[in-house]
Design a protein around this motif. Structure first.
Motif, PDB file in Angstrom:
ATOM      1  N   SER A  89       9.636 -12.805   1.636  1.00 19.78           N
ATOM      2  CA  SER A  89      10.612 -12.805   2.063  1.00 19.78           C
ATOM      3  C   SER A  89      11.490 -11.080   2.092  1.00 19.78           C
ATOM      4  O   SER A  89      10.994 -10.542   1.191  1.00 19.78           O
TER       5      SER A  89
ATOM      6  N   GLU B  73      12.315 -12.946  12.028  1.00 16.87           N
ATOM      7  CA  GLU B  73      13.869 -13.257  11.599  1.00 16.87           C
ATOM      8  C   GLU B  73      14.037 -14.593  12.209  1.00 16.87           C
ATOM      9  O   GLU B  73      13.348 -15.353  12.671  1.00 16.87           O
ATOM     10  N   ARG B  74      15.487 -14.868  11.763  1.00 14.43           N
ATOM     11  CA  ARG B  74      15.898 -16.430  12.132  1.00 14.43           C
ATOM     12  C   ARG B  74      15.393 -16.776  13.697  1.00 14.43           C
ATOM     13  O   ARG B  74      15.662 -15.990  14.549  1.00 14.43           O
TER      14      ARG B  74
ATOM     15  N   VAL C 228      11.884 -20.157  11.207  1.00 16.64           N
ATOM     16  CA  VAL C 228      12.954 -19.221  10.335  1.00 16.64           C
ATOM     17  C   VAL C 228      14.317 -19.818  10.368  1.00 16.64           C
ATOM     18  O   VAL C 228      14.969 -19.734  11.394  1.00 16.64           O
TER      19      VAL C 228
ATOM     20  N   LEU D  47      11.151 -20.978   5.623  1.00 19.13           N
ATOM     21  CA  LEU D  47      10.425 -20.907   6.796  1.00 19.13           C
ATOM     22  C   LEU D  47       9.384 -21.741   6.833  1.00 19.13           C
ATOM     23  O   LEU D  47       8.939 -22.356   5.536  1.00 19.13           O
TER      24      LEU D  47
ATOM     25  N   HIS E 290      19.952 -12.521   4.091  1.00 23.82           N
ATOM     26  CA  HIS E 290      19.831 -13.913   3.597  1.00 23.82           C
ATOM     27  C   HIS E 290      20.964 -14.757   3.150  1.00 23.82           C
ATOM     28  O   HIS E 290      21.953 -14.337   2.514  1.00 23.82           O
TER      29      HIS E 290
ATOM     30  N   TRP F 140      11.202 -12.579   7.081  1.00 26.93           N
ATOM     31  CA  TRP F 140       9.935 -12.897   6.376  1.00 26.93           C
ATOM     32  C   TRP F 140       9.080 -11.814   6.930  1.00 26.93           C
ATOM     33  O   TRP F 140       8.943 -11.750   8.155  1.00 26.93           O
TER      34      TRP F 140
END
Length: 147
Positions: free
Chosen positions: A142, A120-121, A98, A62, A56, A104
């Protein structure tokens, strides 16, 4: 080695998979000791692949969307949510964005139960993008990772 009887995680968080190709049944292991596979919610003692979960950043969040391709009702979350309906959401999440370097867990049932999916991102235009069987999501949280 693909059979695991116990695990100790000293730092960070790991996403682990039953088969060796980062697909299929997955589970998250965060800092702590897991004396057997029941403690990490696996169905058997197989752990064919694993990798660290993204860390993080200072700001992470998100957005969930009612429709595919980021359409329909939208809700931004920065905190864990044990029951999305308590925030006026249905149980359908068809798309997710994200932000930041966070990850998450999305759960099919309230209170972080049922099938779990890791996002994820990035942008997920459909529930198929996070390999879900349906758009059913009722809780999410998260995944904190400190290395």
């Amino acid at each position: 080695m693909n059979r695991v009887n116990s695990v100790g995680v000293e730092s960070g968080a790991w996403v682990c998979f039953d088969p060796p190709d980062f697909r299929g049944q997955r589970f998250i292991l965060e800092r702590g000791n897991y004396p057997d596979f029941f403690h990490w919610n696996a169905h058997n003692d197989h752990m064919g692949s694993r990798r660290p979960v993204g860390m993080h950043g200072e700001h992470f969040c998100l957005e969930i969307f009612e429709g595919c391709n980021f359409t329909g009702q939208c809700l931004e979350l920065q905190d864990d949510c044990p029951f999305l309906q308590s925030r006026g959401w249905t149980d359908c999440v068809n798309a997710v964005k994200v932000y930041g370097d966070g990850a998450w867990d999305l759960y099919e049932e309230p209170n972080y139960h049922g099938r779990m999916y890791l996002v994820e991102r990035g942008d997920f235009r459909s529930f198929a993008d996070w390999e879900a069987h349906s758009a059913r999501v009722q809780s999410l949280r998260s995944v904190v990772n400190f290395f």
